[in-house]
Motif scaffolding. Structure first.
Motif, PDB file in Angstrom:
ATOM      1  N   LEU A 138       4.843 -57.033 -37.563  1.00 11.35           N
ATOM      2  CA  LEU A 138       3.603 -56.871 -36.802  1.00 11.35           C
ATOM      3  C   LEU A 138       3.171 -55.404 -36.790  1.00 11.35           C
ATOM      4  O   LEU A 138       1.997 -55.090 -36.979  1.00 11.35           O
ATOM      5  N   ARG A 139       4.127 -54.512 -36.615  1.00 12.74           N
ATOM      6  CA  ARG A 139       3.827 -53.077 -36.631  1.00 12.74           C
ATOM      7  C   ARG A 139       3.264 -52.667 -37.990  1.00 12.74           C
ATOM      8  O   ARG A 139       2.310 -51.896 -38.072  1.00 12.74           O
ATOM      9  N   ASP A 140       3.812 -53.210 -39.074  1.00 11.32           N
ATOM     10  CA  ASP A 140       3.299 -52.909 -40.409  1.00 11.32           C
ATOM     11  C   ASP A 140       1.878 -53.453 -40.573  1.00 11.32           C
ATOM     12  O   ASP A 140       1.014 -52.783 -41.133  1.00 11.32           O
ATOM     13  N   TRP A 141       1.615 -54.650 -40.061  1.00 13.78           N
ATOM     14  CA  TRP A 141       0.256 -55.203 -40.131  1.00 13.78           C
ATOM     15  C   TRP A 141      -0.725 -54.301 -39.382  1.00 13.78           C
ATOM     16  O   TRP A 141      -1.836 -54.063 -39.851  1.00 13.78           O
ATOM     17  N   LEU A 142      -0.324 -53.809 -38.219  1.00 18.59           N
ATOM     18  CA  LEU A 142      -1.197 -52.914 -37.454  1.00 18.59           C
ATOM     19  C   LEU A 142      -1.432 -51.607 -38.208  1.00 18.59           C
ATOM     20  O   LEU A 142      -2.545 -51.093 -38.233  1.00 18.59           O
ATOM     21  N   ARG A 143      -0.377 -51.080 -38.816  1.00 20.09           N
ATOM     22  CA  ARG A 143      -0.506 -49.847 -39.603  1.00 20.09           C
ATOM     23  C   ARG A 143      -1.498 -50.054 -40.750  1.00 20.09           C
ATOM     24  O   ARG A 143      -2.362 -49.221 -40.996  1.00 20.09           O
ATOM     25  N   GLN A 144      -1.380 -51.185 -41.427  1.00 16.93           N
ATOM     26  CA  GLN A 144      -2.269 -51.497 -42.543  1.00 16.93           C
ATOM     27  C   GLN A 144      -3.705 -51.728 -42.056  1.00 16.93           C
ATOM     28  O   GLN A 144      -4.656 -51.297 -42.694  1.00 16.93           O
ATOM     29  N   ALA A 145      -3.856 -52.414 -40.930  1.00 12.38           N
ATOM     30  CA  ALA A 145      -5.186 -52.714 -40.385  1.00 12.38           C
ATOM     31  C   ALA A 145      -5.906 -51.447 -39.933  1.00 12.38           C
ATOM     32  O   ALA A 145      -7.134 -51.359 -40.021  1.00 12.38           O
ATOM     33  N   ALA A 146      -5.148 -50.466 -39.461  1.00 16.63           N
ATOM     34  CA  ALA A 146      -5.736 -49.217 -38.970  1.00 16.63           C
ATOM     35  C   ALA A 146      -5.801 -48.148 -40.053  1.00 16.63           C
ATOM     36  O   ALA A 146      -6.228 -47.026 -39.775  1.00 16.63           O
ATOM     37  N   TYR A 147      -5.424 -48.490 -41.276  1.00 14.23           N
ATOM     38  CA  TYR A 147      -5.400 -47.501 -42.349  1.00 14.23           C
ATOM     39  C   TYR A 147      -6.764 -46.794 -42.456  1.00 14.23           C
ATOM     40  O   TYR A 147      -7.807 -47.435 -42.497  1.00 14.23           O
ATOM     41  N   GLY A 148      -6.745 -45.477 -42.467  1.00 18.57           N
ATOM     42  CA  GLY A 148      -7.956 -44.680 -42.630  1.00 18.57           C
ATOM     43  C   GLY A 148      -8.767 -44.470 -41.367  1.00 18.57           C
ATOM     44  O   GLY A 148      -9.772 -43.765 -41.397  1.00 18.57           O
ATOM     45  N   LEU A 149      -8.337 -45.057 -40.254  1.00 20.75           N
ATOM     46  CA  LEU A 149      -9.132 -44.982 -39.024  1.00 20.75           C
ATOM     47  C   LEU A 149      -8.646 -43.933 -38.041  1.00 20.75           C
ATOM     48  O   LEU A 149      -9.237 -43.759 -36.988  1.00 20.75           O
ATOM     49  N   TYR A 150      -7.571 -43.249 -38.360  1.00 24.15           N
ATOM     50  CA  TYR A 150      -7.076 -42.189 -37.484  1.00 24.15           C
ATOM     51  C   TYR A 150      -6.506 -41.069 -38.338  1.00 24.15           C
ATOM     52  O   TYR A 150      -6.217 -41.250 -39.508  1.00 24.15           O
ATOM     53  N   LYS A 151      -6.359 -39.893 -37.743  1.00 25.09           N
ATOM     54  CA  LYS A 151      -6.025 -38.673 -38.487  1.00 25.09           C
ATOM     55  C   LYS A 151      -4.693 -38.711 -39.209  1.00 25.09           C
ATOM     56  O   LYS A 151      -4.564 -38.167 -40.285  1.00 25.09           O
ATOM     57  N   ASP A 152      -3.681 -39.327 -38.631  1.00 20.22           N
ATOM     58  CA  ASP A 152      -2.346 -39.298 -39.224  1.00 20.22           C
ATOM     59  C   ASP A 152      -2.120 -40.395 -40.252  1.00 20.22           C
ATOM     60  O   ASP A 152      -0.984 -40.712 -40.572  1.00 20.22           O
ATOM     61  N   THR A 153      -3.192 -40.969 -40.777  1.00 24.95           N
ATOM     62  CA  THR A 153      -3.044 -42.023 -41.767  1.00 24.95           C
ATOM     63  C   THR A 153      -2.322 -41.468 -42.992  1.00 24.95           C
ATOM     64  O   THR A 153      -2.743 -40.484 -43.566  1.00 24.95           O
ATOM     65  N   PRO A 154      -1.214 -42.114 -43.380  1.00 25.27           N
ATOM     66  CA  PRO A 154      -0.511 -41.665 -44.581  1.00 25.27           C
ATOM     67  C   PRO A 154      -1.296 -42.058 -45.828  1.00 25.27           C
ATOM     68  O   PRO A 154      -2.306 -42.745 -45.737  1.00 25.27           O
ATOM     69  N   ARG A 155      -0.799 -41.671 -46.990  1.00 25.47           N
ATOM     70  CA  ARG A 155      -1.467 -42.084 -48.221  1.00 25.47           C
ATOM     71  C   ARG A 155      -1.510 -43.603 -48.261  1.00 25.47           C
ATOM     72  O   ARG A 155      -0.716 -44.273 -47.616  1.00 25.47           O
TER      73      ARG A 155
END
Length: 110
Positions: free
Chosen positions: A89-106
């Motif tokens: 679930l945490r990975d899904w949230l990370r993927q869903a929020a990709y690019g929407l906050y400053k600390d987004t990884p590559r």
């Protein structure tokens, strides 16, 4: 205001970034309230037509939506999360929020 860390000056994270980082931290016990908050954060970014969305390709936006839907459906169908389910679930949230906050990884490989 910068935070002093020894000799290094680091910018302080705003409350939203701190909360996102905490939710996405694998050491943080994920709760339903965290998941709802993260989904609301993503929904607001999209509803407000945040300019950061323009930096994402259409295929990446589709991936973000897919993972948003996975997280939302998981929230609907489950009441409790084991460690493995919480990690997914945490990975899904990370993927869903990709690019929407400053600390987004590559961009992750998916």
């Amino acid at each position: 205001m910068p935070v002093t860390n020894g000799e290094l000056q680091l910018p302080a994270l705003d409350p939203t970034e701190r909360r996102i980082n905490r939710i996405l931290d694998p050491n943080h016990p994920l709760c339903r309230e965290d998941v709802v908050w993260a989904l609301e954060f993503i929904k607001k970014k999209v509803a407000d037509e945040d300019p950061v969305l323009m930096d994402l390709s259409q295929p990446r936006l589709m991936q973000n939506f897919r993972f948003f839907a996975e997280a939302a459906m998981s929230l609907i169908h489950r009441r409790h999360y084991g460690d493995q389910e919480a990690d997914r679930l945490r990975d899904w949230l990370r993927q869903a929020a990709y690019g929407l906050y400053k600390d987004t990884p590559r961009e992750p490989n998916r």
